[in-house]
Design a protein around this motif. Sequence first.
Motif, PDB file in Angstrom:
ATOM      1  N   ALA A  67      46.568  28.911 -16.800  1.00 60.64           N
ATOM      2  CA  ALA A  67      47.826  28.332 -16.280  1.00 60.64           C
ATOM      3  C   ALA A  67      47.495  26.747 -16.839  1.00 60.64           C
ATOM      4  O   ALA A  67      48.503  26.217 -17.107  1.00 60.64           O
ATOM      5  N   GLY A  68      46.393  26.038 -16.721  1.00 60.97           N
ATOM      6  CA  GLY A  68      46.223  25.085 -17.259  1.00 60.97           C
ATOM      7  C   GLY A  68      46.338  24.647 -18.682  1.00 60.97           C
ATOM      8  O   GLY A  68      47.012  23.707 -19.230  1.00 60.97           O
ATOM      9  N   LEU A  69      46.128  25.647 -19.593  1.00 62.87           N
ATOM     10  CA  LEU A  69      46.419  25.565 -21.063  1.00 62.87           C
ATOM     11  C   LEU A  69      47.958  25.544 -21.200  1.00 62.87           C
ATOM     12  O   LEU A  69      48.324  24.669 -21.973  1.00 62.87           O
ATOM     13  N   LYS A 107      42.999  23.566 -32.636  1.00 64.59           N
ATOM     14  CA  LYS A 107      41.970  22.682 -32.646  1.00 64.59           C
ATOM     15  C   LYS A 107      41.809  21.884 -31.280  1.00 64.59           C
ATOM     16  O   LYS A 107      40.604  21.677 -30.758  1.00 64.59           O
ATOM     17  N   GLU A 108      42.942  21.474 -30.693  1.00 70.90           N
ATOM     18  CA  GLU A 108      43.169  20.784 -29.475  1.00 70.90           C
ATOM     19  C   GLU A 108      42.421  21.567 -28.495  1.00 70.90           C
ATOM     20  O   GLU A 108      41.443  21.138 -27.585  1.00 70.90           O
ATOM     21  N   ALA A 109      43.062  22.794 -28.169  1.00 70.44           N
ATOM     22  CA  ALA A 109      42.296  23.803 -27.404  1.00 70.44           C
ATOM     23  C   ALA A 109      40.956  23.844 -27.626  1.00 70.44           C
ATOM     24  O   ALA A 109      40.083  24.247 -26.395  1.00 70.44           O
ATOM     25  N   ALA A 110      40.542  24.096 -28.632  1.00 63.27           N
ATOM     26  CA  ALA A 110      39.146  24.636 -29.054  1.00 63.27           C
ATOM     27  C   ALA A 110      38.246  23.114 -28.554  1.00 63.27           C
ATOM     28  O   ALA A 110      36.823  23.647 -28.401  1.00 63.27           O
ATOM     29  N   GLN A 111      38.568  22.287 -28.107  1.00 59.80           N
ATOM     30  CA  GLN A 111      37.798  21.121 -27.545  1.00 59.80           C
ATOM     31  C   GLN A 111      37.252  21.753 -26.034  1.00 59.80           C
ATOM     32  O   GLN A 111      36.298  21.020 -25.621  1.00 59.80           O
ATOM     33  N   LEU A 147      36.879  27.036 -35.683  1.00 56.74           N
ATOM     34  CA  LEU A 147      38.031  26.694 -34.706  1.00 56.74           C
ATOM     35  C   LEU A 147      37.972  25.123 -34.072  1.00 56.74           C
ATOM     36  O   LEU A 147      39.014  24.315 -34.350  1.00 56.74           O
ATOM     37  N   VAL A 148      36.943  24.632 -34.138  1.00 52.51           N
ATOM     38  CA  VAL A 148      36.815  23.130 -33.839  1.00 52.51           C
ATOM     39  C   VAL A 148      37.392  22.324 -34.883  1.00 52.51           C
ATOM     40  O   VAL A 148      37.917  21.180 -34.656  1.00 52.51           O
ATOM     41  N   ASN A 149      37.052  22.832 -36.155  1.00 55.08           N
ATOM     42  CA  ASN A 149      37.502  22.053 -37.464  1.00 55.08           C
ATOM     43  C   ASN A 149      38.944  22.368 -37.586  1.00 55.08           C
ATOM     44  O   ASN A 149      39.651  21.641 -38.632  1.00 55.08           O
ATOM     45  N   GLY A 150      39.679  23.068 -36.883  1.00 54.62           N
ATOM     46  CA  GLY A 150      40.987  23.179 -36.981  1.00 54.62           C
ATOM     47  C   GLY A 150      41.555  24.384 -37.817  1.00 54.62           C
ATOM     48  O   GLY A 150      42.683  24.306 -38.332  1.00 54.62           O
ATOM     49  N   ALA A 151      40.821  25.588 -37.928  1.00 53.68           N
ATOM     50  CA  ALA A 151      41.320  26.963 -38.940  1.00 53.68           C
ATOM     51  C   ALA A 151      42.826  27.140 -38.402  1.00 53.68           C
ATOM     52  O   ALA A 151      43.607  27.377 -39.353  1.00 53.68           O
ATOM     53  N   ILE A 163      29.910  27.094 -16.073  1.00 50.11           N
ATOM     54  CA  ILE A 163      28.774  26.191 -16.626  1.00 50.11           C
ATOM     55  C   ILE A 163      29.238  25.818 -17.968  1.00 50.11           C
ATOM     56  O   ILE A 163      29.098  24.576 -18.280  1.00 50.11           O
ATOM     57  N   GLU A 164      30.169  26.511 -18.746  1.00 51.50           N
ATOM     58  CA  GLU A 164      30.674  26.282 -19.934  1.00 51.50           C
ATOM     59  C   GLU A 164      31.879  27.051 -20.212  1.00 51.50           C
ATOM     60  O   GLU A 164      31.906  28.446 -19.998  1.00 51.50           O
ATOM     61  N   TYR A 165      32.638  26.582 -20.995  1.00 48.36           N
ATOM     62  CA  TYR A 165      33.686  27.387 -21.769  1.00 48.36           C
ATOM     63  C   TYR A 165      33.252  27.431 -23.300  1.00 48.36           C
ATOM     64  O   TYR A 165      32.724  26.450 -23.868  1.00 48.36           O
ATOM     65  N   ASN A 166      33.299  28.591 -23.838  1.00 47.93           N
ATOM     66  CA  ASN A 166      33.330  28.788 -25.314  1.00 47.93           C
ATOM     67  C   ASN A 166      34.862  29.304 -25.872  1.00 47.93           C
ATOM     68  O   ASN A 166      35.512  30.417 -25.344  1.00 47.93           O
ATOM     69  N   CYS A 167      34.963  28.950 -27.202  1.00 55.21           N
ATOM     70  CA  CYS A 167      36.347  29.332 -27.626  1.00 55.21           C
ATOM     71  C   CYS A 167      36.350  30.638 -28.520  1.00 55.21           C
ATOM     72  O   CYS A 167      37.124  30.699 -29.450  1.00 55.21           O
ATOM     73  N   ARG A 168      35.473  31.352 -28.189  1.00 48.44           N
ATOM     74  CA  ARG A 168      34.940  32.493 -29.063  1.00 48.44           C
ATOM     75  C   ARG A 168      34.238  33.530 -28.287  1.00 48.44           C
ATOM     76  O   ARG A 168      34.032  33.290 -27.030  1.00 48.44           O
TER      77      ARG A 168
END
Length: 427
Positions: free
Chosen positions: A261-263, A98-102, A74-78, A288-293
């Motif tokens: 809403a931010g997305l 890819k951008e949102a996976a940041q 995802l971070v690599n842009g799948a 603490i953190e977001y993960n995209c998965r």
Amino acid sequence: MNILLLGSGGREHALSWKMAKSHHCDKLFIAPGNAGTAQFGTNVSIGINDFNAQKKFCIDNKINMLVVGPEEPLVNGAFDYFKNDEALKNIIVVGPSKEAAQLEGSKSFSKKFMQRHKIPTAGYTEFTKENFENGKKYLAQHSLPIVLKADGLAAGKGVVICNDHNEALQVFEEMIINKQFGDASTKVVVEEFLDGIEVSVFVLTDGKDYQIIGHAKDYKRIGEGDIGPNTGGMGCVSPVPFVDDVFMQKVEERIIKPTVAGLQKENLVYNGFIFFGLIKVNDEPLVIEYNCRMGDPETEVVIPRLQTDLVSLFAAMDNGTLIDANIYFDEKKYATVVAVSGGYPSDYKKNLKISGFENLKMNNDSIIFHAGTKQVDDDIVTNGGRVLAVTSFAETIADAANKSKKILEQIHFDGMYFRKDIGYEFE
Ligand code: AMP
Ligand code: GLY
């Protein structure tokens, strides 16, 4: 629908177990998969980041949906690779752009995003080679403990919590100057330490609407009583007793809604899971953190509890009807216990024969998910640090954890270890 799932862990076994139950699922393929996923679909030996090979496979096998398990593709842009390709663009992709996976791929990106949208999180400052000397001064006067985070993906090893100033300075130099994690650590986020209890909340979103599909507490340390080094996760429970309606309401209002809403506001294309790693400090949730998965082993406890058809949810996410979905959860308590290879999370052996599956006394309340396993001729052998994740359900967390332990006690490989205290604080 023909589905291709990327990944090879316990998370992917749990997702394949769930998707195979759906009447929308015709053929299921897993790339590369493990010995467990092969029970529910066909494993194909394609790498998770090999988009060109995935393209050919999807065309040849008339794939309608791509479900991305781990963060790296995802971070690599799948997502972008598929959506920008004429032949692939109609395939539903479960995962953000890819951008949102940041949100997961860069700590600096996610901290700035939270600041812009006033989402509660620890205060922080970021440093690079350019302001390294200022960083050293900053650390020297910082209160202890000091939380240092490599900006980019570092295979779960990029966060270091230091209890003395010298250690913090060393780690700081190691990350920025010696590039301990390559480009991932040329920028470092120094964060305020938060003292509280962690819980993870899982959401499926189309970037406009969302559904909460579960929550879990993960046991990260290798040792019983939460001691020793951090791991990818040694077990999980769900639901978590302290996550009551009042707390969840705060999580939704202060964290989930402003995030989605931010997305939308920033045109960050998102069509997948958001894993909110939260900490409860004085009854208040902070990120603490977001993960995209999805998490691993959180998926193994969240997905069996979810009674709603997952493939339908993915389709609804794609066609803008996610808001209309009905989410049902089993009322029972779930616990997952992870068996790992001796030495994990440091060095461990692979290719150890796993025995005990043949004469296993199973009950209908337990599911064995494979993580690092592979089939070699007639044998199943270990193929990673975390090897199996057994999930059970019962009336209490303690009974669920006991059932999972009883299954693991019947299985054996050299050096096998699992924590016997998953859910201990809730008994
Ligand atoms: P992360 O990779 O961001 O999830 O961080 C790994 C772990 O470090 C988290 O699950 C927490 O246990 C811990 N951690 C991260 N940030 C903080 C913080 N600001 N305060 C306390 N603990 C933290
Ligand atoms: N279990 C933590 C994670 O999947 O990131």
